[in-house]
Each structure stands twice: as structure tokens, then as C-alpha cells.
Design an enzyme around this catalytic site. Structure first.
Site, PDB file in Angstrom:
ATOM      1  N   GLY A 136       0.818  -1.204   0.000  1.00 24.91           N
ATOM      2  CA  GLY A 136       0.000   0.000   0.000  1.00 24.91           C
ATOM      3  C   GLY A 136       0.849   1.250   0.000  1.00 24.91           C
ATOM      4  O   GLY A 136       2.083   1.189   0.057  1.00 24.91           O
ATOM      5  N   SER A 138       2.795   3.734   1.435  1.00 23.75           N
ATOM      6  CA  SER A 138       3.358   3.782   2.798  1.00 23.75           C
ATOM      7  C   SER A 138       4.845   4.119   2.782  1.00 23.75           C
ATOM      8  O   SER A 138       5.678   3.246   3.018  1.00 23.75           O
ATOM      9  CB  SER A 138       3.136   2.430   3.486  1.00 23.75           C
ATOM     10  OG  SER A 138       3.584   1.361   2.647  1.00 23.75           O
ATOM     11  N   LYS A 191       3.350  -0.774 -10.234  1.00 24.50           N
ATOM     12  CA  LYS A 191       3.225   0.676 -10.020  1.00 24.50           C
ATOM     13  C   LYS A 191       4.583   1.356  -9.987  1.00 24.50           C
ATOM     14  O   LYS A 191       4.706   2.541 -10.320  1.00 24.50           O
ATOM     15  CB  LYS A 191       2.429   0.961  -8.741  1.00 24.50           C
ATOM     16  CG  LYS A 191       3.017   0.375  -7.452  1.00 24.50           C
ATOM     17  CD  LYS A 191       3.962   1.300  -6.737  1.00 24.50           C
ATOM     18  CE  LYS A 191       4.587   0.639  -5.526  1.00 24.50           C
ATOM     19  NZ  LYS A 191       5.537   1.523  -4.831  1.00 24.50           N
ATOM     20  N   ASP A 244      -1.280   3.105  -4.045  1.00 20.55           N
ATOM     21  CA  ASP A 244       0.181   3.077  -4.115  1.00 20.55           C
ATOM     22  C   ASP A 244       0.683   3.714  -5.409  1.00 20.55           C
ATOM     23  O   ASP A 244       1.754   4.325  -5.446  1.00 20.55           O
ATOM     24  CB  ASP A 244       0.680   1.633  -4.013  1.00 20.55           C
ATOM     25  CG  ASP A 244       2.030   1.534  -3.322  1.00 20.55           C
ATOM     26  OD1 ASP A 244       2.632   2.585  -3.028  1.00 20.55           O
ATOM     27  OD2 ASP A 244       2.494   0.409  -3.072  1.00 20.55           O
ATOM     28  N   ARG A 255      11.574   6.829  -4.804  1.00 20.85           N
ATOM     29  CA  ARG A 255      12.857   6.588  -5.472  1.00 20.85           C
ATOM     30  C   ARG A 255      12.657   6.260  -6.950  1.00 20.85           C
ATOM     31  O   ARG A 255      13.486   6.617  -7.788  1.00 20.85           O
ATOM     32  CB  ARG A 255      13.594   5.447  -4.762  1.00 20.85           C
ATOM     33  CG  ARG A 255      13.917   5.758  -3.313  1.00 20.85           C
ATOM     34  CD  ARG A 255      14.858   4.751  -2.713  1.00 20.85           C
ATOM     35  NE  ARG A 255      14.250   3.461  -2.471  1.00 20.85           N
ATOM     36  CZ  ARG A 255      13.590   3.124  -1.366  1.00 20.85           C
ATOM     37  NH1 ARG A 255      13.424   4.018  -0.407  1.00 20.85           N
ATOM     38  NH2 ARG A 255      13.097   1.911  -1.199  1.00 20.85           N
ATOM     39  N   VAL A 279      17.517   1.277  -2.990  1.00 15.64           N
ATOM     40  CA  VAL A 279      17.133   0.548  -4.199  1.00 15.64           C
ATOM     41  C   VAL A 279      15.859   1.140  -4.794  1.00 15.64           C
ATOM     42  O   VAL A 279      14.897   1.408  -4.085  1.00 15.64           O
ATOM     43  CB  VAL A 279      16.900  -0.942  -3.881  1.00 15.64           C
ATOM     44  CG1 VAL A 279      16.369  -1.685  -5.102  1.00 15.64           C
ATOM     45  CG2 VAL A 279      18.193  -1.580  -3.384  1.00 15.64           C
TER      46      VAL A 279
END
Length: 332
Positions: A136, A138, A191, A244, A255, A279
Site C-alpha cells: 500500500g 506507505s 506501479k 500506491d 525513489r 534501491v
């Protein structure tokens, strides 16, 4: 209850702190022994989650076998492409009755497997009904700052999903349940690819129209791949899907969006990755999903365009022009 978190990045650390603050006995394992020693000494993850002091109930595990053997719950919070390698370290442990919770998001490169499948394939002693994921919108920075967050615990077994919900749920970390683990995993993984595309749009200087198009048509790609793999089409409208996707495409913490933005500004992928501290899962997931979609015959033009820019060195302007000038087709 004893909980072991495997992976001391920002997300693994955040969840370990959250669980320890709930009163659980928590062990946090880091892949590198020297990093584990640093965490034990400073009682803070200065590298990945600075400013968050470890609560008393959080211990740093030096031995993964001992930590996993003692645990009732094992949380996998390592990068997606390291899940198999990490699970192989547990191969000699009796995992009967242990709850497995994966929080990494990605598709395994080469096999095209979801990470829950990787766990089950690697650990033959694990009951499939005891495997779950927690996905989700987060970002660790916000969860650790006690900002309101909602996520979904998914398992093919509803009782397992409810158990994960009970373990992780707090006043500011609200957990829902879903039995469509396939749809949740696909949405939470793909996503990141769409977020790279959104970042590229930012880097070029495109406006809100382009970003909205990427998010909306990206959601269509997620839905098609999920359906081809047996997922419920409704899942993409939930937290692991649209939730998300929106946060990853828009957030300053993302990122994957950052990688895309830098590509859009003209930097090479190797240059961007070499200067990052964490990452960006979407990079290798792009490779894995292109292979998977080719095998399944699923049309994913945004994903393939991102692949062309990242790995075939296709100029951004040419890639976008090719994407926009495809043959017209129905929306749905």
C-alpha cells in the site's frame, strides 16, 4: 509474540520500530554484519532512517538462523531481487506454523514469479495459507513520523490476512485485508514502473495532463496483467493499486519517480543508480514485467516504453513520440 524482520533498510527498520512500539519482541536482521553492529551500537539507522531511535523492545539480530528459529512471525523486507537468496538462508529451519509476511514489492527477474511464490518455492516447509504480503501507499519517512497511513494485508487465507492486520494495525497505521494476493502483488510491483514513467515526464517538464495520462493508462496496464495472472479486477482500485500508484508517481519520497526524473533530464541509468543510497525496485521490475507480459501476451505500452529508455538507450523524446503515435484504440 516474537517477530523477526529480515532487512534493515528504511522500510524494514520502520516496521520493526512500529512493531516494537506495539509491545512485541522484535529482532531486526541486516545482511551485512558490520551494519548490524553499527545498528546495535547507535540504536538508530543513521543510513536509511535517521532520527528514529530504536525502542527498548527492538533487538539487532546477528544470526539469521537463531532469529528466525525463535520467531512466530517472519517479515521479509529485503529488496525484491534478494528475496530468494535471503529465504535460502532459512532452508534448514523448521518453519512449521510460522507466519510469513513479505513487504518487498517486485517481480523476480528470470522466473517472473511473484515474491510470495518465490518464498513458497524456496521454503518447502511453509504452509501456503501462512504466507501474506503487506502493501500500500506507505513511505517509510511518513510512517516513522506517525503520519496517517493505510495499507492492505493480503493472503489467500482470510484468517492469515486478519492476523497480519491485527499484528500491524495501530492508530496511525490502518490495515485492511484482501484475499486477492495475486492482484495485490501485481499492483504493488508494476506501479513502480509507472512511477518511473511519471518521473520521466517530470524530468522533461511535461505538465499535469501527461502525469494524469500516465497514471490512468498505467493503471490499465496493471489491471490487464493482473487479470491475465488470475487477479481480481477490483483490486487495482484499492490501496495496492490506485493508492500506491498515486503516491509513488507524485511523492518527493519516491525513489522510482526520482530515477525517472533524472532519466528525463538526460542522465544515464547507470549514473543515477550509482549515486543512490537505496534501491529503486522499478528498474529491475521493468525487465521482469516485460518478459512476463511478452510470455502472457499482455499489452503494456508504457512499461515497454520505460524498458526501451532504461535498457535500450532509446532517446526519451523518440520513445514518447512512439508511445503517443500508436494506432488509436478504445479506452476500455
Amino acid at each position: 509474540m516474537i517477530i523477526t524482520v529480515l532487512g534493515a533498510g528504511s522500510w524494514g527498520t520502520t516496521l520493526a520500530v512500529l512493531l516494537a512500539n506495539k509491545g512485541y519482541a522484535v529482532s531486526l536482521w541486516a545482511h551485512r554484519p558490520d551494519f548490524a553492529q553499527e545498528l546495535a551500537r547507535t540504536r538508530e539507522n543513521v543510513k536509511y532512517l535517521p532520527g528514529v531511535t530504536f525502542p527498548d523492545g527492538l533487538e539487532i539480530a546477528q544470526d539469521i538462523n537463531a532469529a528466525a528459529t525463535d520467531a512466530d512471525v517472519i517479515v521479509a523486507a529485503v529488496p525484491s531481487q534478494a528475496v530468494r537468496e535471503t529465504m535460502e538462508l532459512l532452508a534448514g529451519i523448521n518453519l512449521d506454523g510460522k507466519l510469513m509476511v513479505n513487504v518487498a514489492k517486485g517481480i523476480e527477474l528470470g522466473s517472473g514469479k511473484r515474491l510470495s511464490e518465490v518464498i513458497l518455492e524456496t521454503l518447502s516447509g511453509v504452509d501456503p495459507s501462512m504466507v501474506s504480503v503487506l502493501y500500500g501507499p506507505s513511505h517509510a519517512e511518513e510512517v516513522s513520523g506517525l503520519q496517517p497511513t493505510t495499507v492492505v494485508a493480503a493472503s489467500s487465507n482470510l484468517d492469515t490476512a486478519k492476523r497480519v492486520q491485527e499484528i500491524f494495525h495501530t492508530r496511525m497505521f490502518r490495515v485492511y485485508v484482501n484475499t486477492d494476493i495475486v492482484g495485490v502483488e501485481i499492483a504493488g510491483s508494476v506501479k513502480n514502473i509507472i512511477a518511473i514513467a511519471a518521473g520521466i515526464a517530470d524530468g522533461i517538464g511535461f505538465g499535469d495532463n501527461a502525469k494524469a495520462a500516465i497514471i490512468t493508462r498505467g493503471l490499465a496496464e496493471i489491471s490487464r496483467l493482473s487479470a491475465a495472472m488470475g487477479g481480481d479486477p477490483m483490486t487495482v482500485s484499492g490501496l495496492s493499486g490506485i493508492g500506491d500508484l498515486v503516491v509513488t508517481c507524485l511523492s518527493k519520497h519516491s525513489r522510482n519517480r526520482y530515477v525517472g526524473e533524472q532519466i528525463g533530464k538526460g542522465r544515464s541509468l547507470d549514473d543515477v543508480i550509482s549515486h543512490m543510497n537505496m534501491v529503486a525496485e522499478g528498474v529491475l521490475t521493468t525487465k521482469a514485467v516485460v518478459e512476463l507480459s511478452n510470455r502472457l501476451g499482455v499489452d503494456m505500452p508504457i512499461t515497454r516504453t520505460v524498458y526501451a529508455m532504461l535498457f535500450e538507450h532509446k532517446p526519451v523524446e523518440d520513445a514518447i513520440l512512439d508511445l503517443m503515435t500508436r494506432d488509436p484504440k478504445p479506452e476500455l
